[in-house]
Write a protein that holds these residues in place. Structure first.
Motif, PDB file in Angstrom:
ATOM      1  N   ALA A 194       0.814  -1.213   0.000  1.00 37.81           N
ATOM      2  CA  ALA A 194       0.000   0.000   0.000  1.00 37.81           C
ATOM      3  C   ALA A 194       0.847   1.262   0.000  1.00 37.81           C
ATOM      4  N   TRP A 195       2.065   1.156   0.516  1.00 33.53           N
ATOM      5  CA  TRP A 195       2.928   2.338   0.675  1.00 33.53           C
ATOM      6  C   TRP A 195       4.342   1.852   0.952  1.00 33.53           C
ATOM      7  N   ARG A 196       5.311   2.659   0.563  1.00 32.27           N
ATOM      8  CA  ARG A 196       6.684   2.323   0.936  1.00 32.27           C
ATOM      9  C   ARG A 196       7.500   3.591   1.151  1.00 32.27           C
ATOM     10  N   ARG A 197       8.477   3.450   2.015  1.00 32.05           N
ATOM     11  CA  ARG A 197       9.449   4.520   2.253  1.00 32.05           C
ATOM     12  C   ARG A 197      10.818   3.894   2.082  1.00 32.05           C
ATOM     13  N   ALA A 198      11.560   4.356   1.101  1.00 32.37           N
ATOM     14  CA  ALA A 198      12.818   3.714   0.754  1.00 32.37           C
ATOM     15  C   ALA A 198      13.892   3.895   1.816  1.00 32.37           C
ATOM     16  N   THR A 199      13.801   4.978   2.578  1.00 34.62           N
ATOM     17  CA  THR A 199      14.824   5.274   3.576  1.00 34.62           C
ATOM     18  C   THR A 199      14.238   5.232   4.980  1.00 34.62           C
ATOM     19  N   GLY A 200      15.110   5.322   5.963  1.00 37.23           N
ATOM     20  CA  GLY A 200      14.676   5.280   7.347  1.00 37.23           C
ATOM     21  C   GLY A 200      14.172   6.622   7.847  1.00 37.23           C
ATOM     22  N   VAL A 201      13.807   6.665   9.108  1.00 35.65           N
ATOM     23  CA  VAL A 201      13.337   7.892   9.758  1.00 35.65           C
ATOM     24  C   VAL A 201      14.282   8.240  10.899  1.00 35.65           C
ATOM     25  N   SER A 202      14.138   9.463  11.399  1.00 33.73           N
ATOM     26  CA  SER A 202      15.082   9.924  12.422  1.00 33.73           C
ATOM     27  C   SER A 202      14.806   9.322  13.792  1.00 33.73           C
ATOM     28  N   ASP A 203      13.529   9.052  14.086  1.00 35.42           N
ATOM     29  CA  ASP A 203      13.195   8.519  15.407  1.00 35.42           C
ATOM     30  C   ASP A 203      11.820   7.854  15.382  1.00 35.42           C
ATOM     31  N   VAL A 204      11.430   7.314  16.527  1.00 32.99           N
ATOM     32  CA  VAL A 204      10.161   6.601  16.648  1.00 32.99           C
ATOM     33  C   VAL A 204       8.979   7.537  16.407  1.00 32.99           C
ATOM     34  N   GLN A 205       9.086   8.765  16.877  1.00 37.62           N
ATOM     35  CA  GLN A 205       7.987   9.709  16.720  1.00 37.62           C
ATOM     36  C   GLN A 205       7.706   9.995  15.247  1.00 37.62           C
ATOM     37  N   GLN A 206       8.766  10.146  14.468  1.00 38.48           N
ATOM     38  CA  GLN A 206       8.563  10.375  13.042  1.00 38.48           C
ATOM     39  C   GLN A 206       7.927   9.149  12.381  1.00 38.48           C
ATOM     40  N   ALA A 207       8.401   7.967  12.749  1.00 37.98           N
ATOM     41  CA  ALA A 207       7.827   6.745  12.203  1.00 37.98           C
ATOM     42  C   ALA A 207       6.354   6.639  12.562  1.00 37.98           C
ATOM     43  N   ARG A 208       6.033   6.954  13.789  1.00 35.31           N
ATOM     44  CA  ARG A 208       4.642   6.892  14.255  1.00 35.31           C
ATOM     45  C   ARG A 208       3.770   7.870  13.472  1.00 35.31           C
ATOM     46  N   SER A 209       4.265   9.098  13.310  1.00 38.81           N
ATOM     47  CA  SER A 209       3.490  10.121  12.599  1.00 38.81           C
ATOM     48  C   SER A 209       3.245   9.719  11.146  1.00 38.81           C
ATOM     49  N   GLU A 210       4.270   9.155  10.510  1.00 36.88           N
ATOM     50  CA  GLU A 210       4.114   8.759   9.109  1.00 36.88           C
ATOM     51  C   GLU A 210       3.135   7.598   8.970  1.00 36.88           C
ATOM     52  N   LEU A 211       3.206   6.648   9.879  1.00 37.09           N
ATOM     53  CA  LEU A 211       2.287   5.514   9.810  1.00 37.09           C
ATOM     54  C   LEU A 211       0.846   5.952  10.049  1.00 37.09           C
ATOM     55  N   ILE A 212       0.642   6.870  10.985  1.00 38.26           N
ATOM     56  CA  ILE A 212      -0.712   7.374  11.241  1.00 38.26           C
ATOM     57  C   ILE A 212      -1.257   8.074  10.009  1.00 38.26           C
ATOM     58  N   ALA A 213      -0.415   8.904   9.379  1.00 36.66           N
ATOM     59  CA  ALA A 213      -0.856   9.640   8.191  1.00 36.66           C
ATOM     60  C   ALA A 213      -1.201   8.681   7.049  1.00 36.66           C
ATOM     61  N   VAL A 214      -0.365   7.673   6.871  1.00 40.01           N
ATOM     62  CA  VAL A 214      -0.571   6.717   5.784  1.00 40.01           C
ATOM     63  C   VAL A 214      -1.826   5.879   6.029  1.00 40.01           C
ATOM     64  N   LEU A 215      -1.973   5.349   7.220  1.00 42.66           N
ATOM     65  CA  LEU A 215      -3.144   4.531   7.531  1.00 42.66           C
ATOM     66  C   LEU A 215      -4.423   5.348   7.455  1.00 42.66           C
ATOM     67  N   SER A 216      -4.369   6.591   7.903  1.00 47.92           N
ATOM     68  CA  SER A 216      -5.551   7.453   7.861  1.00 47.92           C
ATOM     69  C   SER A 216      -5.998   7.679   6.426  1.00 47.92           C
ATOM     70  N   LYS A 217      -5.040   7.863   5.529  1.00 42.05           N
ATOM     71  CA  LYS A 217      -5.378   8.092   4.121  1.00 42.05           C
ATOM     72  C   LYS A 217      -5.924   6.826   3.473  1.00 42.05           C
ATOM     73  N   ILE A 218      -5.263   5.720   3.724  1.00 41.62           N
ATOM     74  CA  ILE A 218      -5.677   4.454   3.096  1.00 41.62           C
ATOM     75  C   ILE A 218      -7.037   3.996   3.593  1.00 41.62           C
ATOM     76  N   LEU A 219      -7.276   4.160   4.893  1.00 40.03           N
ATOM     77  CA  LEU A 219      -8.522   3.707   5.507  1.00 40.03           C
ATOM     78  C   LEU A 219      -9.592   4.783   5.526  1.00 40.03           C
ATOM     79  N   ALA A 220      -9.253   5.999   5.034  1.00 45.13           N
ATOM     80  CA  ALA A 220     -10.189   7.118   5.034  1.00 45.13           C
ATOM     81  C   ALA A 220     -10.751   7.363   6.442  1.00 45.13           C
ATOM     82  N   MET A 221      -9.842   7.411   7.391  1.00 43.59           N
ATOM     83  CA  MET A 221     -10.220   7.626   8.775  1.00 43.59           C
ATOM     84  C   MET A 221      -9.584   8.906   9.298  1.00 43.59           C
TER      85      MET A 221
END
Length: 226
Positions: A194-221
């Motif tokens: 459904a989505w990919r990020r080729a590179t890593g993130v700086s920390d857990v908070q950034q990873a969390r924020s990106e996953l929330i944004a991606v899931l919200s868009k995909i699930l329309a939530m």
């Protein structure tokens, strides 16, 4: 997805004509017997007919061994977030005959053999899907794994390839992942990336924020409900 399979099936019916012609001589009283006799003819007509038979069989090869037709589907929908850095997909070989494994969003996650906890081989296809979303990353992608844990969503798992239970001892996954070890894929319950990020993130908070944004868009939530 179904359109290309139907188109291939219809084309396969058309492709029978050249093969059928190689075994028949319409001008003869017994067309099949005459056609078979001409196939065994040592003269120029026999040579031409055998060459035509080889070409006709190659057409049928596309029918019987068209792995790409069955497996090169690419899903385009609001439940897939395209990779802006990927560009147009180019086919390295005939896309009807050959599967092109890729982690591009919209494609099925590629098969790769991993070694499970019991020491037996297990496919990436069996480690994802099963009615849940899965974040796939590598040992260097600990931020993604921790983010999934902090989100604690009942429909979201994480697969850290390289760890016990998912060891990439033959580098099969390394060869098809198309992202860095610290990057991440989000695989849908149906096995589609459904989505990919080729590179890593700086920390857990950034990873969390990106996953929330991606899931919200995909699930329309709403983001707060992701």
């Amino acid at each position: 997805m179904g359109a290309q399979i139907v188109a291939r099936a219809n084309q396969s019916r058309v492709d029978y004509a050249p093969l059928n012609a190689c075994f028949r001589n319409k001008a003869a009283a017994d067309p099949v017997a005459a056609g078979l006799a001409q196939l065994a003819d040592p003269g120029p007509e026999g040579v031409a007919r055998r060459e035509a038979l080889a070409r006709a069989l190659e057409l049928k090869n596309t029918e019987f061994n068209a792995q790409g037709v069955e497996m090169n589907q690419r899903c385009a929908s609001d439940a897939v977030i395209s990779d802006p850095q990927a560009g147009e997909e180019t086919w390295r070989r005939d896309p009807q005959l050959y599967l092109q494994a890729t982690t591009r969003p919209g494609a099925k996650i590629p098969h790769a053999w991993l070694i499970g906890k019991d020491g037996r081989r297990v496919s990436t296809l069996d480690c994802t899907g099963k009615g849940r979303f899965t974040v796939v990353t590598g040992i260097a992608g600990q931020a993604w794994a921790q983010a999934v844990q902090t989100l604690a969503l009942p429909y979201l798992d994480v697969l850290v390839i390289g760890t016990l239970g998912a060891q990439d001892v033959y580098a099969d996954w390394h060869g098809v992942r198309e992202i860095e070890e610290e990057g991440a894929l989000l695989v849908r319950p149906d096995g589609v990336v459904a989505w990919r990020r080729a590179t890593g993130v700086s920390d857990v908070q950034q990873a969390r924020s990106e996953l929330i944004a991606v899931l919200s868009k995909i699930l329309a939530m709403p983001k707060e409900l992701a």
